[in-house]
Design an enzyme around this catalytic site. Structure first.
Site, PDB file in Angstrom:
ATOM      1  N   GLU A 178       0.267   5.658  13.800  1.00  0.00           N
ATOM      2  CA  GLU A 178       0.752   6.828  12.871  1.00  0.00           C
ATOM      3  C   GLU A 178       0.377   8.111  13.721  1.00  0.00           C
ATOM      4  O   GLU A 178       1.354   8.939  13.417  1.00  0.00           O
ATOM      5  CB  GLU A 178      -0.087   6.843  11.500  1.00  0.00           C
ATOM      6  N   HIS A 230      -9.554   2.085   1.176  1.00  0.00           N
ATOM      7  CA  HIS A 230      -8.188   1.869   1.256  1.00  0.00           C
ATOM      8  C   HIS A 230      -8.323   1.267  -0.479  1.00  0.00           C
ATOM      9  O   HIS A 230      -8.360   0.358  -0.729  1.00  0.00           O
ATOM     10  CB  HIS A 230      -7.827   1.106   2.078  1.00  0.00           C
ATOM     11  N   LYS A 279      -9.032   8.282   3.138  1.00  0.00           N
ATOM     12  CA  LYS A 279      -9.656   6.765   3.317  1.00  0.00           C
ATOM     13  C   LYS A 279     -11.277   6.861   3.927  1.00  0.00           C
ATOM     14  O   LYS A 279     -12.021   5.907   3.820  1.00  0.00           O
ATOM     15  CB  LYS A 279      -8.847   5.910   3.849  1.00  0.00           C
ATOM     16  N   PHE A 307       2.081  -3.371   3.861  1.00  0.00           N
ATOM     17  CA  PHE A 307       2.371  -4.756   4.468  1.00  0.00           C
ATOM     18  C   PHE A 307       3.884  -4.887   4.099  1.00  0.00           C
ATOM     19  O   PHE A 307       4.484  -4.535   3.096  1.00  0.00           O
ATOM     20  CB  PHE A 307       1.639  -5.845   3.725  1.00  0.00           C
ATOM     21  N   CYS A 342       0.765  -1.289   0.235  1.00  0.00           N
ATOM     22  CA  CYS A 342      -0.036   0.101   0.032  1.00  0.00           C
ATOM     23  C   CYS A 342       0.831   1.184  -0.134  1.00  0.00           C
ATOM     24  O   CYS A 342       0.281   2.406  -0.142  1.00  0.00           O
ATOM     25  CB  CYS A 342      -0.930  -0.029   1.305  1.00  0.00           C
ATOM     26  N   HIS A 402      -2.016   8.247   6.271  1.00  0.00           N
ATOM     27  CA  HIS A 402      -2.225   7.125   5.712  1.00  0.00           C
ATOM     28  C   HIS A 402      -3.601   6.595   6.392  1.00  0.00           C
ATOM     29  O   HIS A 402      -4.500   5.908   5.600  1.00  0.00           O
ATOM     30  CB  HIS A 402      -1.252   6.338   6.198  1.00  0.00           C
TER      31      HIS A 402
END
Length: 560
Positions: free
Chosen positions: A462, A487, A482, A547, A311, A451
């Site tokens: 975050e 996402h 998002k 990931f 991502c 994010h």
């Protein structure tokens, strides 16, 4: 004759080293006194070692010659050497043959030969003087200072659940509309998650040839249309395209998942027979082929590849594309990301990871970053593409400049496949490196497109990293795109970069929807509220994590 000349030169160089700062009388005394000669030879060897630094590259060759000298040679003059023409010729041949700088006519090294006379001299303790021209390390030439090539954004294209062009897309974001809905592309009644940020109406008419549209995976179609829309947005008409130096135009658009639908269909066909498989299943499943097909369509011959870092893919592509321009390898780069994983295998895979929200009864409320009632992220699909351009190149063609790209950075958590580092060290390091690389003060960053995916661990880590880096900035505003589109996996960073540039252009930042009950420890005053807010953006930061522990941060600012 040539060997005599070389040998004479070797002798002169040798004596100049051995006798440096010594009077003629002292040299004569040494040649007549074996004891002093031996001590002088040792001293000369030490002095020679200090006087002639040998670069690592040629050290082995000089080591061979040094060993030869120490075994059968010394620095005192030899009468036999002076009188014997044949000896000097033979010895010079030996010296030359042991050096890589002299070779025969055919390029091969001349074979080393030692005359019987030399053997006798060595056995009798008589010595021959020789010196080797020292190789001085080359003084590196400093490059003349060059002016930093600046990178600007001159075009944008998107395919998203909230619109198919940057204006429509950002207008819907500012209004706080959700693009999350029930999945219609296939029957997902057997799945615990049945919602996504799905693109309901999509057409390639006028953008992609019908023949290719029927064969390509959707991630490629999204990429091609968004890429061409970015060119149109930048004013790259056919006439302008014909004037471009296409060897200096490149494409760097990535994908996290690649052609999952094409590959899945190939597996189903293989159950019957390999003869039923799509001959394009392999190339159309690879993540690089979207960039390649777009470059073929445009005839752009500059840097062309893709990056896949889950991502974080889009940010990696954007920063690397900018670096090609900064280094002078390109003048224009189409960059971003694309993904289309809302298919049974994609949905099933993320369900198996237990990462998805199951708020099926109220899809528009499912994606809720930093809210205490969040239960996972919502899948989305689409593509975002930016046209980055070297500043002077853009000005020369009269382009509209939307924003300036300042730089960014990457780091790795090196911790876990899917979980963020507990202390957020990778994220903090990434942000700090991005600021340092861009030469931006943390006080100047007053807007962050986070994010924030709507997962319990990711959102908090975050947020804590952002407070660690920017907690003293009272002007800081943070939001998550998002919350409205879900996402978009490998496309997320590029679509969010478009939102970031649009915030710079308009002076408005979009709201965080569904933030009804902020998590404990989250200061709601830092986060944008349920309505759009006016912000005079100095520097904007956009984060993307993936990931594998991939972290990426990129920075934009108004062009001045």
């Amino acid at each position: 004759m040539a060997s005599s000349v070389v040998c004479s030169w070797l002798m002169a160089a040798c004596m100049s080293v051995a006798c440096e700062n010594e009077s003629p009388a002292s040299v004569s005394m040494l040649s007549s006194n074996p004891c002093l000669s031996s001590r002088f030879s040792k001293w000369a060897a030490r002095k020679r070692k200090r006087a002639f630094p040998i670069s690592a590259r040629y050290a082995p060759e000089f080591s061979r010659i040094r060993n030869l000298m120490s075994s059968c040679l010394a620095f005192e003059p030899c009468h036999n050497f002076r009188r014997s023409t044949s000896s000097s010729s033979s010895f010079s041949s030996l010296a030359l043959a042991s050096s890589p700088f002299f070779s025969g006519d055919n390029g091969a090294l001349a074979p080393a030969r030692r005359s019987d006379k030399h053997k006798n001299l060595a056995q009798n303790g008589k010595v021959v003087a020789v010196a080797v021209q020292p190789v001085m390390e080359a003084t590196p030439k400093k490059k003349p200072p060059t002016k930093q090539r600046r990178v600007v954004v001159t075009g944008m294209g998107v395919e998203t659940p909230l619109g198919h062009d940057p204006e429509e897309f950002y207008s819907n974001l500012l209004e706080g509309r959700s693009g999350i809905s029930e999945i219609e592309a296939f029957d997902c009644s057997q799945f615990p998650t049945r919602i996504a940020g799905e693109i309901k109406s999509f057409s390639t008419d006028g953008w992609v040839a019908p023949k290719l549209s029927k064969r390509m995976d959707k991630f490629m179609l999204y990429m091609l249309t968004a890429g061409k829309k970015a060119l149109a947005d930048a004013g790259i008409s056919d006439d302008v395209m014909n004037e471009l130096d296409k060897t200096r135009c490149g494409v760097l658009i990535g994908s996290a998942m690649g052609g999952m639908k094409v590959f899945n269909d190939a597996i189903e066909a293989l159950r019957i027979s390999y003869k039923k498989m799509n001959p394009f299943c392999v190339p159309f499943a690879t993540t690089n082929m979207g960039s390649a097909m777009l470059a073929m369509d445009l005839g752009w011959m500059g840097p062309n590849y893709s990056i896949s870092t889950a991502c974080a893919t889009s940010n990696f592509c954007i920063l690397n594309a900018a670096n090609h321009i900064i280094r002078g390898e390109a003048d224009m780069m189409l960059c971003g990301g694309s993904d289309a994983a809302i298919i049974p295998i994609g949905l099933g895979g993320f369900v198996a990871c237990r990462a998805l929200s199951q708020r099926n009864s109220d899809p528009s409320k499912a994606s809720r970053p930093w809210d205490s009632n969040r239960d996972g992220f919502v899948m989305g699909e689409g593509s975002g593409v930016l046209l980055l351009e070297e500043l002077e190149h853009a000005k020369k063609r009269g382009a509209t400049i939307y924003a300036e790209f300042l730089g960014g950075s990457f780091t790795s958590d090196a911790y876990h496949m899917t979980e963020p580092h507990p202390q957020g060290t990778g994220v903090i390091l990434c942000i700090e490196k991005a600021l340092a690389q861009s030469g931006v003060s943390r006080e100047d960053v007053n807007y962050i497109n986070a994010h924030a995916t709507s997962t319990p661990a990711g959102d908090l880590k975050e947020y804590q990293a952002l407070l660690h880096c920017f907690g003293q900035n009272q002007e800081l505003r943070v939001n998550s795109t998002k919350s409205m589109i879900g996402h978009l996996l490998g496309a997320a960073g590029a679509v969010e970069a478009v939102a970031t540039v649009q915030a710079i252009r308009t002076g408005w930042v979009h709201p965080n929807i569904n933030l009804e009950s902020p998590d404990d420890g989250v200061d709601a005053n830092v986060l944008v509220g349920p309505r759009k807010e006016r912000v005079d953006i100095k520097v904007a930061l956009s984060n993307s994590f993936g990931f594998g522990g991939h972290n990426s941060s990129i920075l934009f600012a108004p062009y001045k």
